[in-house]
Motif scaffolding. Sequence first.
Motif, PDB file in Angstrom:
ATOM      1  N   PRO A  47      33.500  70.292  36.210  1.00  0.00           N
ATOM      2  CA  PRO A  47      33.378  70.252  37.788  1.00  0.00           C
ATOM      3  C   PRO A  47      33.313  71.539  38.171  1.00  0.00           C
ATOM      4  CG  PRO A  47      35.311  68.760  37.181  1.00  0.00           C
ATOM      5  CD  PRO A  47      34.990  69.537  35.913  1.00  0.00           C
ATOM      6  N   ILE A  48      32.585  71.387  39.398  1.00  0.00           N
ATOM      7  CA  ILE A  48      32.064  72.944  39.973  1.00  0.00           C
ATOM      8  C   ILE A  48      33.483  73.385  40.905  1.00  0.00           C
ATOM      9  CG2 ILE A  48      31.221  71.901  42.122  1.00  0.00           C
ATOM     10  CD1 ILE A  48      29.479  74.422  40.362  1.00  0.00           C
ATOM     11  N   ALA A  49      34.606  72.580  41.363  1.00  0.00           N
ATOM     12  CA  ALA A  49      35.388  73.407  42.102  1.00  0.00           C
ATOM     13  C   ALA A  49      36.049  74.613  41.539  1.00  0.00           C
ATOM     14  CB  ALA A  49      36.622  72.487  42.138  1.00  0.00           C
ATOM     15  N   TYR A  50      36.354  74.752  40.297  1.00  0.00           N
ATOM     16  CA  TYR A  50      37.001  75.924  40.010  1.00  0.00           C
ATOM     17  C   TYR A  50      36.216  76.802  39.838  1.00  0.00           C
ATOM     18  CZ  TYR A  50      40.037  79.147  37.318  1.00  0.00           C
ATOM     19  OH  TYR A  50      41.001  80.374  36.871  1.00  0.00           O
ATOM     20  N   LEU A 113      41.531  83.341  33.578  1.00  0.00           N
ATOM     21  CA  LEU A 113      40.735  82.794  34.488  1.00  0.00           C
ATOM     22  C   LEU A 113      40.052  81.475  33.784  1.00  0.00           C
ATOM     23  CD1 LEU A 113      38.534  86.191  35.087  1.00  0.00           C
ATOM     24  CD2 LEU A 113      40.389  85.154  36.552  1.00  0.00           C
ATOM     25  N   MET A 114      41.132  80.515  33.938  1.00  0.00           N
ATOM     26  CA  MET A 114      40.663  79.096  33.429  1.00  0.00           C
ATOM     27  C   MET A 114      41.645  78.329  34.437  1.00  0.00           C
ATOM     28  SD  MET A 114      38.961  78.403  30.701  1.00  0.00           S
ATOM     29  CE  MET A 114      39.390  76.975  30.205  1.00  0.00           C
ATOM     30  N   PRO A 115      40.844  76.911  34.633  1.00  0.00           N
ATOM     31  CA  PRO A 115      41.653  76.015  35.601  1.00  0.00           C
ATOM     32  C   PRO A 115      42.828  75.394  34.931  1.00  0.00           C
ATOM     33  CG  PRO A 115      39.847  74.966  34.520  1.00  0.00           C
ATOM     34  CD  PRO A 115      39.717  76.284  34.105  1.00  0.00           C
ATOM     35  N   ASP A 116      43.414  75.888  33.629  1.00  0.00           N
ATOM     36  CA  ASP A 116      44.614  75.241  33.081  1.00  0.00           C
ATOM     37  C   ASP A 116      45.774  75.398  34.020  1.00  0.00           C
ATOM     38  OD1 ASP A 116      42.981  74.652  31.162  1.00  0.00           O
ATOM     39  OD2 ASP A 116      43.631  76.077  29.583  1.00  0.00           O
ATOM     40  N   GLY A 151      43.187  71.741  42.358  1.00  0.00           N
ATOM     41  CA  GLY A 151      43.592  71.474  41.116  1.00  0.00           C
ATOM     42  C   GLY A 151      42.992  70.025  40.566  1.00  0.00           C
ATOM     43  N   ALA A 152      43.222  68.955  41.287  1.00  0.00           N
ATOM     44  CA  ALA A 152      42.776  67.590  41.040  1.00  0.00           C
ATOM     45  C   ALA A 152      41.053  67.856  40.589  1.00  0.00           C
ATOM     46  CB  ALA A 152      43.259  66.608  41.566  1.00  0.00           C
ATOM     47  N   ALA A 153      40.345  68.345  41.580  1.00  0.00           N
ATOM     48  CA  ALA A 153      38.879  68.654  41.316  1.00  0.00           C
ATOM     49  C   ALA A 153      38.340  69.437  40.299  1.00  0.00           C
ATOM     50  CB  ALA A 153      38.360  68.603  42.625  1.00  0.00           C
ATOM     51  N   SER A 154      39.382  70.321  39.767  1.00  0.00           N
ATOM     52  CA  SER A 154      38.853  71.251  38.649  1.00  0.00           C
ATOM     53  C   SER A 154      38.678  70.808  37.348  1.00  0.00           C
ATOM     54  CB  SER A 154      39.773  72.430  38.822  1.00  0.00           C
ATOM     55  OG  SER A 154      39.835  73.047  40.059  1.00  0.00           O
ATOM     56  N   HIS A 155      39.606  69.656  37.148  1.00  0.00           N
ATOM     57  CA  HIS A 155      39.343  69.263  35.720  1.00  0.00           C
ATOM     58  C   HIS A 155      39.779  67.662  35.704  1.00  0.00           C
ATOM     59  CE1 HIS A 155      40.131  68.914  31.429  1.00  0.00           C
ATOM     60  NE2 HIS A 155      39.357  70.078  31.094  1.00  0.00           N
ATOM     61  N   LEU A 156      39.107  66.910  34.802  1.00  0.00           N
ATOM     62  CA  LEU A 156      39.367  65.458  35.032  1.00  0.00           C
ATOM     63  C   LEU A 156      40.693  65.157  34.543  1.00  0.00           C
ATOM     64  CD1 LEU A 156      36.141  64.147  33.842  1.00  0.00           C
ATOM     65  CD2 LEU A 156      36.859  64.244  36.218  1.00  0.00           C
ATOM     66  N   SER A 157      41.307  65.735  33.467  1.00  0.00           N
ATOM     67  CA  SER A 157      42.615  65.561  33.230  1.00  0.00           C
ATOM     68  C   SER A 157      43.780  65.824  34.316  1.00  0.00           C
ATOM     69  CB  SER A 157      43.066  66.289  31.656  1.00  0.00           C
ATOM     70  OG  SER A 157      43.048  67.770  32.369  1.00  0.00           O
ATOM     71  N   HIS A 158      43.374  67.000  34.983  1.00  0.00           N
ATOM     72  CA  HIS A 158      44.481  67.067  36.238  1.00  0.00           C
ATOM     73  C   HIS A 158      44.387  65.961  37.257  1.00  0.00           C
ATOM     74  CE1 HIS A 158      43.501  71.761  35.678  1.00  0.00           C
ATOM     75  NE2 HIS A 158      43.755  71.301  34.669  1.00  0.00           N
ATOM     76  N   LEU A 159      43.072  65.450  37.259  1.00  0.00           N
ATOM     77  CA  LEU A 159      42.819  64.077  38.139  1.00  0.00           C
ATOM     78  C   LEU A 159      43.797  63.140  37.964  1.00  0.00           C
ATOM     79  CD1 LEU A 159      41.764  62.626  40.560  1.00  0.00           C
ATOM     80  CD2 LEU A 159      39.631  62.183  39.170  1.00  0.00           C
ATOM     81  N   ALA A 160      43.582  62.846  36.588  1.00  0.00           N
ATOM     82  CA  ALA A 160      44.357  61.861  35.814  1.00  0.00           C
ATOM     83  C   ALA A 160      45.901  61.984  35.963  1.00  0.00           C
ATOM     84  CB  ALA A 160      44.065  61.609  34.374  1.00  0.00           C
ATOM     85  N   VAL A 161      46.313  63.111  35.795  1.00  0.00           N
ATOM     86  CA  VAL A 161      47.731  63.414  36.026  1.00  0.00           C
ATOM     87  C   VAL A 161      48.222  63.280  37.608  1.00  0.00           C
ATOM     88  CG1 VAL A 161      49.757  65.367  35.830  1.00  0.00           C
ATOM     89  CG2 VAL A 161      48.129  65.088  33.937  1.00  0.00           C
ATOM     90  N   PHE A 162      47.404  63.875  38.260  1.00  0.00           N
ATOM     91  CA  PHE A 162      47.610  63.608  39.869  1.00  0.00           C
ATOM     92  C   PHE A 162      47.870  62.061  40.200  1.00  0.00           C
ATOM     93  CE2 PHE A 162      45.200  63.085  43.825  1.00  0.00           C
ATOM     94  CZ  PHE A 162      46.353  62.977  44.689  1.00  0.00           C
ATOM     95  N   LEU A 163      46.889  61.291  39.506  1.00  0.00           N
ATOM     96  CA  LEU A 163      46.928  59.844  40.122  1.00  0.00           C
ATOM     97  C   LEU A 163      47.980  59.234  39.488  1.00  0.00           C
ATOM     98  CD1 LEU A 163      42.954  59.085  39.766  1.00  0.00           C
ATOM     99  CD2 LEU A 163      44.406  59.373  41.923  1.00  0.00           C
TER     100      LEU A 163
END
Length: 438
Positions: A47-50, A113-116, A151-163
């Motif tokens: 995703p483009i956010a990060y 410099l990573m969204p982790d 955070g949630a828009a930077s990686h799909l795994s973050h989005l899943a944890v958020f939800l």
Amino acid sequence: MHAIVSILAGAGVLLWPALYNGWPLVFTDTGAFLFAALELHPQWDKPIAYSLFLHFLSWRVTYWGAALAQCAIVSHLAWLALRTLACASLPHHLALMAGLAALTSTPWFASQLMPDILAATTALSVLLLGVVAERLSRIERAWLALLVVLGAASHLSHLAVFLGLLLCLLPVRKLVGLRAWPGQGAVPLALATLATFALLVGSNALMWGKPVVSPYGSVFPLARQLANGPAVDFLRTHCPGYLLCDQTEKFSTDSDVILWGRGSPLWVHGDETVMAPEASRILAGTLGAYPAQVAVNAARDSFVQAFKLRLGDSLTNEWLDVNVLPNLDRHAPHTAPGFRASRQMTERLDVIAWLNPVLLVTLAASLLALPLLLRRALNPRLNAAALLVLLALAGNAVITGAMSKPHHRYQARIAWLLPLLVGVALAAPRRAPDKPSA
């Protein structure tokens, strides 16, 4: 002023791995994140956010600003956690930052410099909004909502944890004796959810012509099912009718090789635009035909992921000369000499060898100490925070291990929330149990 000084000092402490390295830490994927926004050439799996975050904090002048910003975000969230769940003071906060910097994986991901690092900051922001929103100012709640979106828009795994945390929030609050509704945190969380989906769907519509959360993300779980075997069994049973029918004997048992290996049979018949629809069809068929086998494999992979906690797999110089350095030479040549001379590029990050045992001991001690500290504090909000952290760790293991492949960096990037919470609980005042009424 105490808060500002403490937060900035904490950020400086967390930055030590980058200072020791001589350049912000990177990973092979960093090159794509650094220049996707600049070149308007995003990759379908990122995703483009990060990329926008990095671009607006660097402008090709220096990449230290992005690393320092990430460290400052972590330091500020730790200050808010101390202030709302325990007792915030300059000594408490600096002691907590020093402990995280010396004994956990926090600084290594905050300095990279990573969204982790945003996996953990997203979970911590949800925790604060969901548990102690009434103790936050309106500006702080808005800031936390913004961090959730980033955070949630930077990686799909973050989005899943958020939800997942959102779904667990009301039951957790009720379980510890709080009102089920999160009060003043409800609106920021709702707005953050809407903004996250709007950003993902809107950016994918603009860049790929697909108004969806992930344009081609189905190939990731397909690679996992091919590596584990059920998808291969499905193809053998239900072919012809799928593009991959002629490749069933060629798939590796390593999903990374299937996704990224040269000459991978996954890409013989076309790129992601061709294979994503195929992946969705095969996944649906596989889940319908072998639900028990898929579930058993997912449980095994999740368990393995939960205990992969070491540093190092994202701190080598592998592929950096191909994926990062050429872009620096082209777009920010004045930064390239420092990058070439860094310890990471010259394979001199020797501190990791003795640091990993320390990290594992810290996590084990935190897991043992947390129940004792919670019992000492008798604080329902602290109890809710602890449950949400444990759920975030478990959810992260399931999402990354079962849907992708177990890697140390996936769990190490978020496991430091446990020692953080222990540090907060240590600062919480001891409360006497309520006396029974006559």
